[in-house]
Motif scaffolding. Structure first.
Motif, PDB file in Angstrom:
ATOM      1  N   ASP A  50       0.713  -1.311   0.106  1.00  0.00           N
ATOM      2  CA  ASP A  50       0.107  -0.019   0.135  1.00  0.00           C
ATOM      3  C   ASP A  50       1.002   1.262   0.062  1.00  0.00           C
ATOM      4  O   ASP A  50       0.573   2.202  -0.684  1.00  0.00           O
ATOM      5  CB  ASP A  50      -0.891  -0.061   1.349  1.00  0.00           C
ATOM      6  CG  ASP A  50      -1.911  -0.966   1.086  1.00  0.00           C
ATOM      7  OD1 ASP A  50      -2.229  -1.844  -0.082  1.00  0.00           O
ATOM      8  OD2 ASP A  50      -2.626  -1.485   2.307  1.00  0.00           O
ATOM      9  N   VAL A  87       1.068   4.149  -2.883  1.00  0.00           N
ATOM     10  CA  VAL A  87       0.928   5.528  -2.759  1.00  0.00           C
ATOM     11  C   VAL A  87       2.054   6.409  -2.972  1.00  0.00           C
ATOM     12  O   VAL A  87       1.859   7.714  -3.796  1.00  0.00           O
ATOM     13  CB  VAL A  87       0.419   5.772  -1.202  1.00  0.00           C
ATOM     14  CG1 VAL A  87       0.411   7.359  -0.817  1.00  0.00           C
ATOM     15  CG2 VAL A  87      -0.900   5.306  -0.833  1.00  0.00           C
ATOM     16  N   ARG A 121       2.199   6.730  -6.779  1.00  0.00           N
ATOM     17  CA  ARG A 121       1.056   7.850  -7.337  1.00  0.00           C
ATOM     18  C   ARG A 121       1.310   9.225  -7.082  1.00  0.00           C
ATOM     19  O   ARG A 121       1.350  10.178  -7.849  1.00  0.00           O
ATOM     20  CB  ARG A 121      -0.272   7.489  -6.713  1.00  0.00           C
ATOM     21  CG  ARG A 121      -1.320   8.384  -7.135  1.00  0.00           C
ATOM     22  CD  ARG A 121      -2.524   7.763  -6.597  1.00  0.00           C
ATOM     23  NE  ARG A 121      -3.789   8.707  -6.937  1.00  0.00           N
ATOM     24  CZ  ARG A 121      -4.916   8.695  -6.624  1.00  0.00           C
ATOM     25  NH1 ARG A 121      -5.332   7.607  -5.733  1.00  0.00           N
ATOM     26  NH2 ARG A 121      -5.940   9.537  -6.811  1.00  0.00           N
ATOM     27  N   LEU A 124      -1.802  12.561  -0.577  1.00  0.00           N
ATOM     28  CA  LEU A 124      -1.024  11.291  -0.768  1.00  0.00           C
ATOM     29  C   LEU A 124       0.104  11.382   0.173  1.00  0.00           C
ATOM     30  O   LEU A 124       0.471  10.154   0.962  1.00  0.00           O
ATOM     31  CB  LEU A 124      -0.444  11.358  -2.109  1.00  0.00           C
ATOM     32  CG  LEU A 124      -1.596  10.867  -3.221  1.00  0.00           C
ATOM     33  CD1 LEU A 124      -1.120  11.225  -4.662  1.00  0.00           C
ATOM     34  CD2 LEU A 124      -2.113   9.480  -3.014  1.00  0.00           C
ATOM     35  N   ARG A 164      -1.355  10.309   3.477  1.00  0.00           N
ATOM     36  CA  ARG A 164      -1.781   8.986   3.274  1.00  0.00           C
ATOM     37  C   ARG A 164      -0.419   8.230   3.443  1.00  0.00           C
ATOM     38  O   ARG A 164      -0.593   7.001   4.012  1.00  0.00           O
ATOM     39  CB  ARG A 164      -2.346   8.605   1.960  1.00  0.00           C
ATOM     40  CG  ARG A 164      -2.805   7.264   1.721  1.00  0.00           C
ATOM     41  CD  ARG A 164      -3.492   6.770   2.722  1.00  0.00           C
ATOM     42  NE  ARG A 164      -4.163   5.392   2.424  1.00  0.00           N
ATOM     43  CZ  ARG A 164      -4.541   4.404   3.203  1.00  0.00           C
ATOM     44  NH1 ARG A 164      -4.907   4.662   4.616  1.00  0.00           N
ATOM     45  NH2 ARG A 164      -5.102   3.470   2.948  1.00  0.00           N
ATOM     46  N   GLN A 165       0.675   8.468   2.906  1.00  0.00           N
ATOM     47  CA  GLN A 165       2.039   7.722   2.608  1.00  0.00           C
ATOM     48  C   GLN A 165       2.440   7.814   4.454  1.00  0.00           C
ATOM     49  O   GLN A 165       2.897   6.665   4.815  1.00  0.00           O
ATOM     50  CB  GLN A 165       3.095   8.187   1.847  1.00  0.00           C
ATOM     51  CG  GLN A 165       4.333   7.352   2.071  1.00  0.00           C
ATOM     52  CD  GLN A 165       5.197   7.908   0.773  1.00  0.00           C
ATOM     53  OE1 GLN A 165       4.785   8.485  -0.132  1.00  0.00           O
ATOM     54  NE2 GLN A 165       6.479   7.802   1.129  1.00  0.00           N
TER      55      GLN A 165
END
Length: 271
Positions: A95, A99, A102, A131, A134-135
């Protein structure tokens, strides 16, 4: 005559009829004395069998076996838990990688200058920021999973060590038991061979009576009359009983009316 072994506690004296009411059986005094030798051998064989059944290693092996089974279950459970944690770690790392890739593509678009619309630029920058957060969150998950897996691996290592120690201890106990059993079996085999020789010199009808009484009297069928006392039930005979025994022929089989064992008269009977 072999040494007499008895395992019955002393009992307070009571009156008893010493001569059996069963049909009389006669046997030479020498054969009666051989019965004592036979009984001593049978008692020895029984004692050896008991010793083999009650070796301390038996209980130790059972205890270690239970411990080993419990540890094996715990090892399997820990291995399953570690496998699940490894899978969770792989998933979390994947995951993070997705990320990261991206976010890298979005930064490249920003840096390329191809996006000229202010709104598109704003949206792209907002996504890059989102992002990044999120990372960070996913990397925290990876760290948590790695810490959990490290704890599981440490616990698994300890359990495997304890399991291996229990297995080694059990193997050692089984080896000790095997050596002890071999020694007991050798002694029992020697006693059994002696028994065959002694029993072969005793009349068949007397052996038959002896074996029947052994079955009924906890393995002890014959006892010496020692100092006016039956060494089978440890009861001292009364005057009447002793008189009947004195009057009995030397080849008469005399039995204790109380315990029903064969009484063998010797020079130490006190008659």
């Amino acid at each position: 005559m072999a040494g007499w072994e008895h395992n019955l506690p002393p009992t307070r004296a009571v009156s008893t009829r010493a001569v059996s009411k069963e049909p009389p059986l006669n046997a030479a005094p020498a054969d009666q004395l051989r019965l004592l030798d036979l009984q001593a051998l049978d008692s020895r064989i029984d004692l050896l069998a008991h010793k083999k059944r009650t070796l301390p290693e038996n209980e130790e092996i059972d205890r270690l076996g239970s411990q080993l089974a419990r540890l094996r279950d715990l090892v399997v459970a820990a291995e399953t838990e570690e496998s699940d944690a490894a899978r969770d770690q792989t998933k979390a790392e994947q995951d993070v990688d997705q990320v990261r890739k991206r976010a890298e593509r979005d930064r490249q678009r920003l840096d390329s200058g191809h996006v000229t619309s202010p709104k598109d630029l704003e949206n792209l920058q907002r996504e890059v920021t989102s992002l990044a957060k999120r990372q960070d969150d996913l990397e925290e998950v990876v760290l948590e999973v790695m810490e959990r897996r490290e704890e599981i691996l440490g616990r698994l290592g300890r359990l495997v060590g304890e399991r291996d120690e229990a297995q080694t201890a059990r193997d050692a106990a089984e080896a000790r038991r095997g050596a002890a059993e071999a020694e007991i079996d050798a002694e029992a085999d020697a006693a059994g061979k002696q028994r065959t020789v002694v029993a072969g010199a005793i009349p068949a009808d007397l052996i038959k009576l002896y074996e029947r009484i052994r079955e009924q009297s906890h393995g002890v069928a014959v006892a010496p009359l020692f100092q006016r006392r039956c060494e089978g039930c440890r009861l001292e005979l009364g005057i009447t009983d002793l008189g009947a025994i004195r009057a009995a022929a030397p080849d008469a089989i005399v039995r204790c009316e109380n315990c029903r064992r064969i009484l063998v008269r010797t020079a130490e009977s006190g008659l």
